[in-house]
Every structure is written in structure tokens, then in C-alpha cells.
Design a protein around this motif. Sequence first.
Motif, mmCIF file in Angstrom:
data_model
loop_
_atom_site.group_PDB
_atom_site.id
_atom_site.type_symbol
_atom_site.label_atom_id
_atom_site.label_comp_id
_atom_site.label_asym_id
_atom_site.label_seq_id
_atom_site.Cartn_x
_atom_site.Cartn_y
_atom_site.Cartn_z
ATOM 1 N N PRO A 19 0.839 -1.345 0.349
ATOM 2 C CA PRO A 19 -0.241 0.279 -0.100
ATOM 3 C C PRO A 19 1.105 1.186 0.269
ATOM 4 C CG PRO A 19 -0.086 -1.618 1.684
ATOM 5 C CD PRO A 19 0.406 -2.212 1.057
ATOM 6 N N GLN A 20 0.745 2.455 -0.577
ATOM 7 C CA GLN A 20 0.752 3.511 -1.096
ATOM 8 C C GLN A 20 0.076 4.153 -0.199
ATOM 9 O OE1 GLN A 20 4.278 4.217 -2.042
ATOM 10 N NE2 GLN A 20 4.604 1.842 -1.518
ATOM 11 N N HIS A 21 1.217 5.184 0.155
ATOM 12 C CA HIS A 21 0.246 6.279 1.019
ATOM 13 C C HIS A 21 -0.327 8.092 -0.395
ATOM 14 C CE1 HIS A 21 -2.416 8.841 3.353
ATOM 15 N NE2 HIS A 21 -1.635 9.893 3.444
ATOM 16 N N VAL A 22 -1.758 7.558 -1.226
ATOM 17 C CA VAL A 22 -1.554 8.827 -2.273
ATOM 18 C C VAL A 22 -3.013 9.880 -1.054
ATOM 19 C CG1 VAL A 22 -2.415 10.083 -4.546
ATOM 20 C CG2 VAL A 22 -1.047 7.115 -3.512
ATOM 21 N N GLU A 23 -2.321 10.907 -1.437
ATOM 22 C CA GLU A 23 -3.099 11.865 -0.884
ATOM 23 C C GLU A 23 -3.882 12.040 -1.884
ATOM 24 O OE1 GLU A 23 -2.665 16.059 1.136
ATOM 25 O OE2 GLU A 23 -1.264 14.220 3.070
ATOM 26 N N VAL A 24 -5.758 12.568 -1.318
ATOM 27 C CA VAL A 24 -6.262 12.888 -2.630
ATOM 28 C C VAL A 24 -6.656 14.315 -1.951
ATOM 29 C CG1 VAL A 24 -8.469 12.468 -3.955
ATOM 30 C CG2 VAL A 24 -6.613 10.734 -3.754
ATOM 31 N N VAL A 25 -7.021 15.494 -2.668
ATOM 32 C CA VAL A 25 -7.425 16.375 -1.932
ATOM 33 C C VAL A 25 -8.993 16.623 -2.435
ATOM 34 C CG1 VAL A 25 -7.822 19.131 -1.314
ATOM 35 C CG2 VAL A 25 -5.681 17.823 -1.000
ATOM 36 N N GLN A 26 -10.567 16.544 -1.610
ATOM 37 C CA GLN A 26 -11.071 16.694 -1.719
ATOM 38 C C GLN A 26 -12.226 17.819 -1.573
ATOM 39 O OE1 GLN A 26 -13.124 13.254 -1.458
ATOM 40 N NE2 GLN A 26 -14.836 13.137 -2.785
ATOM 41 N N THR A 27 -12.740 18.824 -2.168
ATOM 42 C CA THR A 27 -12.859 20.142 -1.093
ATOM 43 C C THR A 27 -14.193 19.621 -1.257
ATOM 44 O OG1 THR A 27 -11.729 20.948 -2.654
ATOM 45 C CG2 THR A 27 -12.737 22.085 -1.405
ATOM 46 N N VAL A 28 -15.035 20.172 0.496
ATOM 47 C CA VAL A 28 -16.025 20.070 0.684
ATOM 48 C C VAL A 28 -16.247 21.494 1.299
ATOM 49 C CG1 VAL A 28 -17.754 19.696 2.724
ATOM 50 C CG2 VAL A 28 -15.888 17.585 1.734
ATOM 51 N N GLU A 29 -17.275 22.227 0.369
ATOM 52 C CA GLU A 29 -17.902 23.594 0.410
ATOM 53 C C GLU A 29 -19.060 23.232 1.496
ATOM 54 O OE1 GLU A 29 -19.105 27.782 -1.629
ATOM 55 O OE2 GLU A 29 -19.452 25.487 -3.385
ATOM 56 N N VAL A 30 -18.358 24.638 2.893
ATOM 57 C CA VAL A 30 -20.181 24.242 3.678
ATOM 58 C C VAL A 30 -20.870 26.244 3.397
ATOM 59 C CG1 VAL A 30 -20.861 24.892 6.374
ATOM 60 C CG2 VAL A 30 -18.888 23.270 5.044
ATOM 61 N N ILE A 31 -21.408 25.808 3.157
ATOM 62 C CA ILE A 31 -22.478 27.259 2.888
ATOM 63 C C ILE A 31 -23.327 27.756 4.314
ATOM 64 C CG2 ILE A 31 -24.219 28.561 1.108
ATOM 65 C CD1 ILE A 31 -22.888 26.647 -0.907
ATOM 66 N N ARG A 32 -22.697 28.701 4.497
ATOM 67 C CA ARG A 32 -23.328 28.920 5.919
ATOM 68 C C ARG A 32 -24.621 29.856 5.780
ATOM 69 N NH1 ARG A 32 -18.973 31.218 8.878
ATOM 70 N NH2 ARG A 32 -17.745 29.225 7.839
#
Length: 68
Positions: free
Chosen positions: A8-21
Amino acid sequence: MYEDYYHPQHVEVVQTVEVIRRHHCVPVYHHVTVCTAKDVYSDEFAAPNAAAMMRSSGRSDGASKKRR
């Protein structure tokens, strides 16, 4: 013949979550009560000869003379 080994290789995947207030203005009524008072004079309980006394003093509007 093959032997497969997986590491297993650690691969960082950035998933943007937008919080709308969302802000909503809601009227909240705050009732303020102002109290006033006034004095009202009635001649309902006046003596029967009070009108005659007013006429003899020369004051027909019901006002009393100012004392010094």
C-alpha cells in the motif's frame, strides 16, 4: 509462474467540501410599554353652591386665584 505482492502506498487525494452558511434575518418583536398619567378634575362631587362661589369671585373658568 508469478507471485504478485502489493504494497500500500499513501496517496493524498484532496476533496473539497464547501460549507455554505446561510443567514436569515427574522423579526423578533420586543414590545416596549410607555406609561403616562394625567389628572382630570371633575365637578361631579362638587358642592351645590360651588358655581355660585366661582361667580362671586369673578372667575367663571374654574381656575383658582394664585396665592403668594
